[in-house]
Design a protein around this motif. Structure first.
Motif, PDB file in Angstrom:
ATOM      1  N   CYS A 150      35.151  23.118  -3.439  1.00  0.00           N
ATOM      2  CA  CYS A 150      34.712  22.619  -2.136  1.00  0.00           C
ATOM      3  C   CYS A 150      33.306  22.046  -2.222  1.00  0.00           C
ATOM      4  CB  CYS A 150      34.771  23.765  -1.139  1.00  0.00           C
ATOM      5  SG  CYS A 150      34.181  23.319   0.491  1.00  0.00           S
ATOM      6  N   ASN A 153      32.032  27.292  -3.241  1.00  0.00           N
ATOM      7  CA  ASN A 153      31.082  26.529  -2.423  1.00  0.00           C
ATOM      8  C   ASN A 153      29.767  26.285  -3.147  1.00  0.00           C
ATOM      9  OD1 ASN A 153      32.454  26.122   0.056  1.00  0.00           O
ATOM     10  ND2 ASN A 153      32.161  28.282   0.583  1.00  0.00           N
ATOM     11  N   ALA A 161      29.099  28.486   7.233  1.00  0.00           N
ATOM     12  CA  ALA A 161      30.052  27.845   8.141  1.00  0.00           C
ATOM     13  C   ALA A 161      31.456  27.791   7.539  1.00  0.00           C
ATOM     14  CB  ALA A 161      29.556  26.441   8.476  1.00  0.00           C
ATOM     15  N   VAL A 162      31.573  27.317   6.311  1.00  0.00           N
ATOM     16  CA  VAL A 162      32.890  27.187   5.675  1.00  0.00           C
ATOM     17  C   VAL A 162      33.365  28.551   5.169  1.00  0.00           C
ATOM     18  CG1 VAL A 162      34.167  26.135   3.754  1.00  0.00           C
ATOM     19  CG2 VAL A 162      32.468  24.776   4.999  1.00  0.00           C
ATOM     20  N   VAL A 174      37.415  17.053   2.882  1.00  0.00           N
ATOM     21  CA  VAL A 174      38.064  17.397   4.148  1.00  0.00           C
ATOM     22  C   VAL A 174      38.584  16.156   4.885  1.00  0.00           C
ATOM     23  CG1 VAL A 174      35.869  17.451   5.426  1.00  0.00           C
ATOM     24  CG2 VAL A 174      37.838  18.754   6.268  1.00  0.00           C
ATOM     25  N   TYR A 190      24.714  38.475  -4.234  1.00  0.00           N
ATOM     26  CA  TYR A 190      24.380  37.863  -5.528  1.00  0.00           C
ATOM     27  C   TYR A 190      22.877  37.837  -5.802  1.00  0.00           C
ATOM     28  CZ  TYR A 190      22.833  33.423  -3.460  1.00  0.00           C
ATOM     29  OH  TYR A 190      22.129  32.469  -2.766  1.00  0.00           O
ATOM     30  N   GLY A 241      24.097  35.934  -0.085  1.00  0.00           N
ATOM     31  CA  GLY A 241      22.742  36.320  -0.465  1.00  0.00           C
ATOM     32  C   GLY A 241      22.130  37.288   0.535  1.00  0.00           C
ATOM     33  N   LEU A 250      19.488  25.471   4.603  1.00  0.00           N
ATOM     34  CA  LEU A 250      20.794  25.537   3.918  1.00  0.00           C
ATOM     35  C   LEU A 250      20.619  25.872   2.441  1.00  0.00           C
ATOM     36  CD1 LEU A 250      22.429  22.319   5.418  1.00  0.00           C
ATOM     37  CD2 LEU A 250      23.111  24.672   5.903  1.00  0.00           C
ATOM     38  N   LYS A 267      23.705  39.603   5.226  1.00  0.00           N
ATOM     39  CA  LYS A 267      24.857  38.694   5.213  1.00  0.00           C
ATOM     40  C   LYS A 267      26.102  39.412   4.692  1.00  0.00           C
ATOM     41  CE  LYS A 267      22.642  34.181   5.094  1.00  0.00           C
ATOM     42  NZ  LYS A 267      22.575  32.842   4.480  1.00  0.00           N
ATOM     43  N   ASN A 323      19.849  30.055   6.906  1.00  0.00           N
ATOM     44  CA  ASN A 323      20.751  29.868   8.048  1.00  0.00           C
ATOM     45  C   ASN A 323      21.732  31.029   8.145  1.00  0.00           C
ATOM     46  OD1 ASN A 323      22.031  28.818   5.614  1.00  0.00           O
ATOM     47  ND2 ASN A 323      23.687  28.169   6.939  1.00  0.00           N
ATOM     48  N   TYR A 347      22.777  20.972  -5.746  1.00  0.00           N
ATOM     49  CA  TYR A 347      22.532  19.732  -5.007  1.00  0.00           C
ATOM     50  C   TYR A 347      21.110  19.188  -5.154  1.00  0.00           C
ATOM     51  CZ  TYR A 347      27.027  20.383  -2.600  1.00  0.00           C
ATOM     52  OH  TYR A 347      28.357  20.542  -2.295  1.00  0.00           O
ATOM     53  N   PHE A 400      38.447  18.702  -3.418  1.00  0.00           N
ATOM     54  CA  PHE A 400      39.048  18.098  -2.221  1.00  0.00           C
ATOM     55  C   PHE A 400      37.942  17.676  -1.261  1.00  0.00           C
ATOM     56  CE2 PHE A 400      38.300  21.182   1.149  1.00  0.00           C
ATOM     57  CZ  PHE A 400      37.916  22.285   0.419  1.00  0.00           C
TER      58      PHE A 400
HETATM   59  P1  NAP Z   1      26.606  27.120   4.753  1.00  0.00           P
HETATM   60  O1  NAP Z   1      27.431  28.001   3.886  1.00  0.00           O
HETATM   61  O2  NAP Z   1      26.614  27.375   6.219  1.00  0.00           O
HETATM   62  O3  NAP Z   1      25.108  27.113   4.256  1.00  0.00           O
HETATM   63  C1  NAP Z   1      24.828  26.978   2.914  1.00  0.00           C
HETATM   64  C2  NAP Z   1      24.719  28.361   2.249  1.00  0.00           C
HETATM   65  O4  NAP Z   1      24.784  28.185   0.833  1.00  0.00           O
HETATM   66  C3  NAP Z   1      23.377  29.036   2.463  1.00  0.00           C
HETATM   67  O5  NAP Z   1      23.319  29.731   3.670  1.00  0.00           O
HETATM   68  C4  NAP Z   1      23.296  29.970   1.270  1.00  0.00           C
HETATM   69  O6  NAP Z   1      23.884  31.224   1.582  1.00  0.00           O
HETATM   70  C5  NAP Z   1      24.199  29.306   0.213  1.00  0.00           C
HETATM   71  N1  NAP Z   1      23.400  28.872  -0.947  1.00  0.00           N
HETATM   72  C6  NAP Z   1      22.368  28.004  -0.954  1.00  0.00           C
HETATM   73  N2  NAP Z   1      21.877  27.876  -2.210  1.00  0.00           N
HETATM   74  C7  NAP Z   1      22.626  28.684  -2.996  1.00  0.00           C
HETATM   75  C8  NAP Z   1      22.621  29.006  -4.388  1.00  0.00           C
HETATM   76  N3  NAP Z   1      21.722  28.450  -5.217  1.00  0.00           N
HETATM   77  N4  NAP Z   1      23.538  29.871  -4.841  1.00  0.00           N
HETATM   78  C9  NAP Z   1      24.428  30.449  -4.030  1.00  0.00           C
HETATM   79  N5  NAP Z   1      24.494  30.194  -2.698  1.00  0.00           N
HETATM   80  C10 NAP Z   1      23.604  29.325  -2.192  1.00  0.00           C
HETATM   81  O7  NAP Z   1      27.035  25.614   4.472  1.00  0.00           O
HETATM   82  P2  NAP Z   1      28.473  24.978   4.718  1.00  0.00           P
HETATM   83  O8  NAP Z   1      28.307  23.822   5.600  1.00  0.00           O
HETATM   84  O9  NAP Z   1      29.435  26.041   5.068  1.00  0.00           O
HETATM   85  O10 NAP Z   1      28.835  24.401   3.252  1.00  0.00           O
HETATM   86  C11 NAP Z   1      29.272  25.262   2.218  1.00  0.00           C
HETATM   87  C12 NAP Z   1      29.743  24.408   1.044  1.00  0.00           C
HETATM   88  O11 NAP Z   1      30.872  23.645   1.443  1.00  0.00           O
HETATM   89  C13 NAP Z   1      28.720  23.412   0.514  1.00  0.00           C
HETATM   90  O12 NAP Z   1      28.789  23.365  -0.876  1.00  0.00           O
HETATM   91  C14 NAP Z   1      29.199  22.099   1.103  1.00  0.00           C
HETATM   92  O13 NAP Z   1      28.767  20.990   0.378  1.00  0.00           O
HETATM   93  C15 NAP Z   1      30.689  22.292   1.041  1.00  0.00           C
HETATM   94  N6  NAP Z   1      31.499  21.446   1.928  1.00  0.00           N
HETATM   95  C16 NAP Z   1      32.454  20.683   1.346  1.00  0.00           C
HETATM   96  C17 NAP Z   1      33.290  19.917   2.128  1.00  0.00           C
HETATM   97  C18 NAP Z   1      34.393  19.121   1.469  1.00  0.00           C
HETATM   98  O14 NAP Z   1      35.025  18.308   2.143  1.00  0.00           O
HETATM   99  N7  NAP Z   1      34.644  19.330   0.200  1.00  0.00           N
HETATM  100  C19 NAP Z   1      33.104  19.871   3.522  1.00  0.00           C
HETATM  101  C20 NAP Z   1      32.103  20.694   4.085  1.00  0.00           C
HETATM  102  C21 NAP Z   1      31.299  21.481   3.274  1.00  0.00           C
HETATM  103  P3  NAP Z   1      23.332  32.590   0.913  1.00  0.00           P
HETATM  104  O15 NAP Z   1      22.278  33.079   1.836  1.00  0.00           O
HETATM  105  O16 NAP Z   1      24.559  33.425   0.878  1.00  0.00           O
HETATM  106  O17 NAP Z   1      22.790  32.211  -0.438  1.00  0.00           O
END
Ligand code: NAP
Length: 335
Positions: free
Chosen positions: A244, A222, A158-159, A276, A199, A179, A319, A183, A324, A250, A274
């Motif tokens: 991010c 991320n 998503a991000v 959001v 990766y 991954g 996730l 993708k 996803n 986690y 940061f």
């Molecule tokens: P997303 O990317 O839609 O889904 C999570 C993706 O993370 C999974 O599809 C997977 O993709 C990847 N992943 C999972 N385990 C992994 C690992 N061990 N190593 C590498 N990649 C892995 O989720 P999203 O909502 O967009 O969130 C992405 C990141 O942004 C998260 O860390 C979230 O906490 C962060 N975030 C931060 C804020 C903020 O305000 N700072 C706000 C929103 C989200 P692959 O199939 O490519 O592995």
């Protein structure tokens, strides 16, 4: 006649990956509204990696979810009753409404959205919190300049998918890390990234070096872990690293820091965390800009929608396994 509300509550603090027994499924009648309140019938619930952190005890940027409380979640739906002048029956809204079928809100943080501009789930995705995260994290924290190389991890998510597309709009080279072959194909062929690193099947450091011959000017992190280390090793002088998230960590008991952090010193580079929500007063500005890019065909949004509130515990795990494809959400009612 009052409606029945099905809910998902936190039953125990998960150790490692959350499991079904960490949640409790409850049903209760929807109570009558007090003055100033609105009733929202939820249609889509946003599933976010951050939910995992909210289940833990301890200090964070928001308090932990209490045991027995409804799981915190962003959601989108329609107002079905209102005692608040700002909202009318039929309004489409988003907000922190929880993992449940109905939510009562006093209007705080409830945002009216226009489903003529984009379908409702997009307001949990590119025109919602993840899109805002990409927009402000990249443009404000990352400060990319045309011609620079921007690398983003979880690039098909998503991000990450929005980060890479905005980087392209701003005239940068965009390299994604994701991954799996499919993708990687998606981010290059459908989203217009310049290259992608799988990766799970390619050596990350070596492949990144090939795609970033002049180094990395902005690494939008991320995932943390080994991927962060590989990117730190390639930073250019004055590079920026918006921190991010760290999804690879986690579900771990121990949070390890980056090994290559001295690269920040050597390169006079900056890594900045940061949240959001700190940009909430500017969401409107970003939404208008991004809706414009979407209408111009420059920004694509993909949602992965799973039906059924009862699937919450297993759907959330997608996730962390990477199952996803785009913004993960649960559908709980028809539009
Ligand atoms: P997303 O990317 O839609 O889904 C999570 C993706 O993370 C999974 O599809 C997977 O993709 C990847 N992943 C999972 N385990 C992994 C690992 N061990 N190593 C590498 N990649 C892995 O989720 P999203 O909502 O967009 O969130 C992405 C990141 O942004 C998260 O860390 C979230 O906490 C962060 N975030 C931060 C804020 C903020 O305000 N700072 C706000 C929103 C989200 P692959 O199939 O490519 O592995």
């Amino acid at each position: 006649m009052s409606s029945s509300n099905h809910q998902v509550r936190l039953a125990a603090r998960p150790v490692g990956m959350p499991k079904r027994s960490d949640f409790k499924f409850t049903e209760e009648p929807v109570r009558d509204l007090k003055p100033g309140e609105v009733l929202v019938k939820i249609q889509y619930i946003s599933l976010d990696p951050a939910m995992r952190g909210w289940m833990n005890e301890g200090r964070s940027y928001v308090p932990p979810i209490g045991i027995g409380e409804v799981m915190r979640a962003g959601a989108a739906g329609r107002v079905t009753a209102s005692k608040n002048d700002r909202f009318a029956v039929g309004d489409a809204v988003t907000g922190g409404l929880g993992v449940q079928e109905y939510a009562i809100s006093d209007g705080t943080g409830l945002i009216k959205v226009d489903t003529k501009v984009a379908p409702l789930p997009v307001y949990l995705s590119t025109l919602g919190m993840p899109g805002m995260t990409a927009y402000f994290g990249l443009l404000e924290v990352g400060q990319p300049k045309a011609g620079e190389t921007v690398v983003v991890s979880a690039a098909a998510g998503a991000v990450g998918s929005v980060v890479g597309q905005i980087a392209k709009i701003k005239g940068c080279r965009a390299i994604g890390i994701a991954g799996g072959k499919e993708k990687c194909r998606y981010v290059v062929e459908e989203l217009g990234f310049d290259a992608a690193v799988d990766y799970k099947h390619e050596p990350v450091a070596e492949t990144l070096r090939k795609h970033c011959p002049k180094g990395i000017d902005v690494y939008f992190d991320n995932v943390g872990g080994e991927i962060l280390d590989a990117c730190l090793a390639l930073l250019t002088r004055g590079a920026r690293v918006p921190l991010c998230g760290a999804i690879s960590r986690y579900n771990s008991k121990e949070m390890e820091g980056p090994k290559n952090y001295l690269s920040l010193l050597i390169n006079r580079a900056r890594m900045q965390g940061f949240i959001v929500f700190d940009y909430a007063d500017r969401y409107q500005e970003a939404a208008v800009q991004m809706a414009g890019w979407m209408m111009a065909g420059k920004l694509k949004s993909r949602e992965d929608i799973v039906p059924g509130l009862e699937t919450f515990p297993e759907t959330l795990l997608k996730l962390f396994t990477g199952e996803n494809n785009g913004k993960l959400a649960i559908k709980v009612a028809d539009e």
